[in-house]
Motif scaffolding. Structure first.
Motif, PDB file in Angstrom:
ATOM      1  N   PRO A 110       3.028  -3.542   5.292  1.00  0.00           N
ATOM      2  CA  PRO A 110       3.350  -3.239   3.891  1.00  0.00           C
ATOM      3  C   PRO A 110       2.656  -1.983   3.366  1.00  0.00           C
ATOM      4  CG  PRO A 110       1.677  -4.944   3.971  1.00  0.00           C
ATOM      5  CD  PRO A 110       2.058  -4.659   5.405  1.00  0.00           C
ATOM      6  N   VAL A 111       2.932  -0.853   4.016  1.00  0.00           N
ATOM      7  CA  VAL A 111       2.349   0.415   3.592  1.00  0.00           C
ATOM      8  C   VAL A 111       3.436   1.486   3.636  1.00  0.00           C
ATOM      9  CG1 VAL A 111       0.614   2.201   4.015  1.00  0.00           C
ATOM     10  CG2 VAL A 111       0.067  -0.193   4.488  1.00  0.00           C
ATOM     11  N   ARG A 112       3.607   2.182   2.527  1.00  0.00           N
ATOM     12  CA  ARG A 112       4.537   3.302   2.466  1.00  0.00           C
ATOM     13  C   ARG A 112       3.757   4.613   2.624  1.00  0.00           C
ATOM     14  NH1 ARG A 112       6.751   2.998  -3.077  1.00  0.00           N
ATOM     15  NH2 ARG A 112       4.955   1.669  -3.516  1.00  0.00           N
ATOM     16  N   LEU A 113       4.426   5.656   3.105  1.00  0.00           N
ATOM     17  CA  LEU A 113       3.764   6.938   3.330  1.00  0.00           C
ATOM     18  C   LEU A 113       4.628   8.077   2.822  1.00  0.00           C
ATOM     19  CD1 LEU A 113       3.075   5.213   6.348  1.00  0.00           C
ATOM     20  CD2 LEU A 113       1.331   6.986   6.095  1.00  0.00           C
ATOM     21  N   THR A 114       4.031   8.927   2.013  1.00  0.00           N
ATOM     22  CA  THR A 114       4.736  10.090   1.472  1.00  0.00           C
ATOM     23  C   THR A 114       3.905  11.338   1.693  1.00  0.00           C
ATOM     24  OG1 THR A 114       5.839   8.781  -0.250  1.00  0.00           O
ATOM     25  CG2 THR A 114       5.707  11.153  -0.594  1.00  0.00           C
ATOM     26  N   GLU A 115       4.545  12.371   2.223  1.00  0.00           N
ATOM     27  CA  GLU A 115       3.902  13.673   2.368  1.00  0.00           C
ATOM     28  C   GLU A 115       4.459  14.609   1.303  1.00  0.00           C
ATOM     29  OE1 GLU A 115       3.715  17.502   5.425  1.00  0.00           O
ATOM     30  OE2 GLU A 115       4.604  15.620   6.107  1.00  0.00           O
ATOM     31  N   ILE A 116       3.583  15.189   0.504  1.00  0.00           N
ATOM     32  CA  ILE A 116       3.972  16.168  -0.508  1.00  0.00           C
ATOM     33  C   ILE A 116       3.607  17.552   0.012  1.00  0.00           C
ATOM     34  CG2 ILE A 116       3.740  16.909  -2.901  1.00  0.00           C
ATOM     35  CD1 ILE A 116       4.762  14.121  -2.858  1.00  0.00           C
ATOM     36  N   GLN A 117       4.573  18.461   0.034  1.00  0.00           N
ATOM     37  CA  GLN A 117       4.371  19.815   0.554  1.00  0.00           C
ATOM     38  C   GLN A 117       4.521  20.830  -0.573  1.00  0.00           C
ATOM     39  OE1 GLN A 117       7.613  19.820   3.332  1.00  0.00           O
ATOM     40  NE2 GLN A 117       6.451  18.798   4.957  1.00  0.00           N
ATOM     41  N   PRO A 118       3.452  21.105  -1.322  1.00  0.00           N
ATOM     42  CA  PRO A 118       3.560  22.081  -2.408  1.00  0.00           C
ATOM     43  C   PRO A 118       3.624  23.507  -1.885  1.00  0.00           C
ATOM     44  CG  PRO A 118       1.699  20.578  -2.722  1.00  0.00           C
ATOM     45  CD  PRO A 118       2.144  20.462  -1.297  1.00  0.00           C
ATOM     46  N   HIS A 127      -0.655  21.956   9.475  1.00  0.00           N
ATOM     47  CA  HIS A 127       0.269  21.381  10.455  1.00  0.00           C
ATOM     48  C   HIS A 127      -0.349  20.122  11.073  1.00  0.00           C
ATOM     49  CE1 HIS A 127       2.897  24.876  10.246  1.00  0.00           C
ATOM     50  NE2 HIS A 127       3.686  24.345  11.168  1.00  0.00           N
ATOM     51  N   ALA A 128      -1.630  20.216  11.438  1.00  0.00           N
ATOM     52  CA  ALA A 128      -2.304  19.075  12.064  1.00  0.00           C
ATOM     53  C   ALA A 128      -2.431  17.910  11.085  1.00  0.00           C
ATOM     54  CB  ALA A 128      -3.679  19.493  12.579  1.00  0.00           C
ATOM     55  N   GLN A 129      -2.801  18.201   9.851  1.00  0.00           N
ATOM     56  CA  GLN A 129      -2.912  17.150   8.844  1.00  0.00           C
ATOM     57  C   GLN A 129      -1.572  16.441   8.648  1.00  0.00           C
ATOM     58  OE1 GLN A 129      -2.967  18.404   4.766  1.00  0.00           O
ATOM     59  NE2 GLN A 129      -4.370  16.764   4.143  1.00  0.00           N
ATOM     60  N   ALA A 130      -0.505  17.222   8.585  1.00  0.00           N
ATOM     61  CA  ALA A 130       0.826  16.651   8.380  1.00  0.00           C
ATOM     62  C   ALA A 130       1.254  15.781   9.554  1.00  0.00           C
ATOM     63  CB  ALA A 130       1.837  17.771   8.151  1.00  0.00           C
ATOM     64  N   VAL A 131       0.957  16.226  10.775  1.00  0.00           N
ATOM     65  CA  VAL A 131       1.313  15.426  11.954  1.00  0.00           C
ATOM     66  C   VAL A 131       0.524  14.127  11.985  1.00  0.00           C
ATOM     67  CG1 VAL A 131       1.255  15.351  14.473  1.00  0.00           C
ATOM     68  CG2 VAL A 131       2.089  17.395  13.316  1.00  0.00           C
ATOM     69  N   LEU A 132      -0.744  14.184  11.573  1.00  0.00           N
ATOM     70  CA  LEU A 132      -1.537  12.965  11.449  1.00  0.00           C
ATOM     71  C   LEU A 132      -0.843  11.984  10.506  1.00  0.00           C
ATOM     72  CD1 LEU A 132      -4.095  11.126  11.310  1.00  0.00           C
ATOM     73  CD2 LEU A 132      -5.035  12.765   9.659  1.00  0.00           C
ATOM     74  N   HIS A 133      -0.451  12.471   9.344  1.00  0.00           N
ATOM     75  CA  HIS A 133       0.226  11.616   8.362  1.00  0.00           C
ATOM     76  C   HIS A 133       1.555  11.080   8.909  1.00  0.00           C
ATOM     77  CE1 HIS A 133       1.681  10.381   4.339  1.00  0.00           C
ATOM     78  NE2 HIS A 133       2.839  10.810   4.798  1.00  0.00           N
ATOM     79  N   GLY A 185       0.812  -1.205   0.000  1.00  0.00           N
ATOM     80  CA  GLY A 185       0.000   0.000   0.000  1.00  0.00           C
ATOM     81  C   GLY A 185       0.849   1.260   0.000  1.00  0.00           C
ATOM     82  N   LEU A 186       0.254   2.330  -0.476  1.00  0.00           N
ATOM     83  CA  LEU A 186       0.921   3.637  -0.486  1.00  0.00           C
ATOM     84  C   LEU A 186      -0.100   4.705  -0.139  1.00  0.00           C
ATOM     85  CD1 LEU A 186       3.224   5.670  -1.188  1.00  0.00           C
ATOM     86  CD2 LEU A 186       2.419   5.565  -3.569  1.00  0.00           C
ATOM     87  N   ILE A 187       0.238   5.536   0.856  1.00  0.00           N
ATOM     88  CA  ILE A 187      -0.594   6.686   1.212  1.00  0.00           C
ATOM     89  C   ILE A 187       0.201   7.950   0.920  1.00  0.00           C
ATOM     90  CG2 ILE A 187      -1.797   7.916   3.061  1.00  0.00           C
ATOM     91  CD1 ILE A 187      -2.044   5.228   4.531  1.00  0.00           C
ATOM     92  N   VAL A 188      -0.326   8.778   0.034  1.00  0.00           N
ATOM     93  CA  VAL A 188       0.284  10.072  -0.265  1.00  0.00           C
ATOM     94  C   VAL A 188      -0.652  11.156   0.246  1.00  0.00           C
ATOM     95  CG1 VAL A 188       1.102  11.645  -2.053  1.00  0.00           C
ATOM     96  CG2 VAL A 188       1.449   9.177  -2.310  1.00  0.00           C
ATOM     97  N   THR A 189      -0.163  11.992   1.129  1.00  0.00           N
ATOM     98  CA  THR A 189      -0.974  13.095   1.658  1.00  0.00           C
ATOM     99  C   THR A 189      -0.428  14.408   1.121  1.00  0.00           C
ATOM    100  OG1 THR A 189      -1.531  11.885   3.682  1.00  0.00           O
ATOM    101  CG2 THR A 189      -1.761  14.276   3.742  1.00  0.00           C
ATOM    102  N   ILE A 190      -1.308  15.177   0.496  1.00  0.00           N
ATOM    103  CA  ILE A 190      -0.915  16.479  -0.032  1.00  0.00           C
ATOM    104  C   ILE A 190      -1.123  17.505   1.084  1.00  0.00           C
ATOM    105  CG2 ILE A 190      -1.152  18.125  -1.908  1.00  0.00           C
ATOM    106  CD1 ILE A 190      -0.469  15.212  -2.744  1.00  0.00           C
ATOM    107  N   SER A 191      -0.044  17.840   1.763  1.00  0.00           N
ATOM    108  CA  SER A 191      -0.146  18.865   2.803  1.00  0.00           C
ATOM    109  C   SER A 191       0.177  20.220   2.153  1.00  0.00           C
ATOM    110  CB  SER A 191       0.765  18.537   3.988  1.00  0.00           C
ATOM    111  OG  SER A 191       2.136  18.559   3.621  1.00  0.00           O
ATOM    112  N   SER A 192       1.232  20.871   2.563  1.00  0.00           N
ATOM    113  CA  SER A 192       1.543  22.188   2.009  1.00  0.00           C
ATOM    114  C   SER A 192       2.822  22.691   2.666  1.00  0.00           C
ATOM    115  CB  SER A 192       0.395  23.161   2.307  1.00  0.00           C
ATOM    116  OG  SER A 192       0.762  24.498   2.039  1.00  0.00           O
TER     117      SER A 192
END
Length: 255
Positions: free
Chosen positions: A177-185, A160-166, A135-142
Motif C-alpha cells: 500500500p504505497v504509491r510513488l510519484t516523481e516530480i520533474q521540475p 538520473h541516479a536519484q530518479a532511477v532509485l525512485h 503510503g505515498l512517496i514523492v521524489t522531487i527529481s528534475s
C-alpha cells in the motif's frame, strides 16, 4: 537537536507528512500546502532556525536533518512514530564545470545529497509508510533526470541516479500500500541557483532574466494535488516546466 511544535507528540487524527529540505523553496512551500490540506507536517533540514519558524506557523514539527549524514537521518526518523507521506525534496547542484574540469568534491556533495540522501531517508521510513496502509512517496527529481546538458554533468548524473532509485521502488513495492510519484521540475526560481553559484546572487539572478520561471508554490500545488488523490490512483511521473521553457537546453533566451 529537535524543535517540536506543541502538537508534535499528539497530531491527533491527522495524517503525517514528512518533507525534507524544508527550510526554503519547494520544501517550505510544500509543507505549507500539505498543512493546509490537514496533514501534520514534519519538516527536516539543517537550518533549524528556519524550520522552527515554519513549524510554528503551520502547527507542525521541526527536526534537524542532514541527509548526507547517516546518524542524523536515523535520529530524525526515530523521532517520527508514523508516516503517511514522504516528500524527498532535499537536493541541489554545485558548479557548472564541464566534465574535463569536474570538481570531484562538488560531485560527491551532489551524489551524497540527491542520491544517497534520498536513499537514506526512504529506506528508514519505508516500513512506516507501508504500515500506514496508504503510503505515498514523492521524489522531487528534475528535468535533469531525463536530459543531459552542457556543464551540468555532476547534477544531471546525480538526478538520473536519484530518479532511477525512485522508479525502481515502483515495481519493488507492487502489491504493497504505497504509491510513488516523481516530480520533474524545470526552471524554478528558488535558492537553487544561489547554491549552485556559491552564493553569487548576481550570477544566480541572471539565470532567470528574460523569462518567467516557475516559483516554489507552483510545484508545491502539484504535490498537494498528488497527495489528495485516492489510494488507488498513482501519478507516476509529472514533468513541470514554465511556458518559457521547452527542454533542459531550450528556453525563450536560448532559442
Amino acid at each position: 537537536m529537535t524543535i517540536a511544535a506543541t502538537t508534535a507528540s499528539n497530531p491527533g487524527d491527522r495524517k503525517v507528512a514528512v518533507v525534507t529540505g524544508a527550510s526554503s523553496g519547494i520544501g517550505e512551500a510544500t509543507a505549507r500546502v500539505l498543512a493546509a490540506q490537514g496533514y501534520h507536517v514534519v519538516v527536516g533540514a539543517r537550518r533549524v532556525d528556519r524550520l522552527e519558524k515554519l513549524a510554528g506557523e503551520i502547527d507542525g514539527t521541526a527536526i534537524s536533518l542532514d541527509v548526507t549524514d547517516e546518524e542524523s537521518v536515523q535520529k530524525f526518523c526515530e523521532q517520527i512514530p508514523a508516516v503517511d507521506v514522504l516528500i524527498n525534496n532535499a537536493g541541489g547542484a554545485k558548479g557548472i564545470a564541464p566534465v574535463a574540469d569536474a570538481d570531484l568534491d562538488d560531485w560527491r556533495w551532489m551524489w551524497e545529497t540527491n542520491v544517497l540522501g534520498t536513499l537514506r531517508v526512504t529506506k528508514a521510513l519505508l516500513p512506516k509508510l507501508i504500515d500506514s496502509g496508504d503510503g505515498l512517496i514523492v521524489t522531487i527529481s528534475s528535468i535533469a533526470a531525463i536530459e543531459a546538458y552542457d556543464n551540468g554533468s555532476g547534477y544531471t548524473t546525480a538526478k538520473h541516479a536519484q530518479a532511477v532509485l525512485h522508479r525502481t521502488l515502483r515495481p519493488e513495492l507492487l502489491g504493497k500500500p504505497v504509491r510513488l510519484t516523481e516530480i520533474q521540475p524545470g526552471m524554478v526560481e528558488t535558492e537553487f541557483s544561489l547554491v549552485r553559484f556559491d552564493g553569487d546572487a548576481e550570477k544566480a539572478g541572471k539565470v532567470y532574466e528574460g523569462l518567467t520561471p516557475l516559483v516554489a508554490q507552483d510545484v508545491a500545488e502539484v504535490i498537494g494535488f498528488v497527495a489528495s488523490r485516492p489510494p488507488h490512483v498513482n501519478l507516476d511521473t509529472i514533468l513541470l516546466m514554465p511556458r518559457d521553457q521547452a527542454t533542459a537546453r531550450r528556453n525563450v533566451k536560448t532559442g
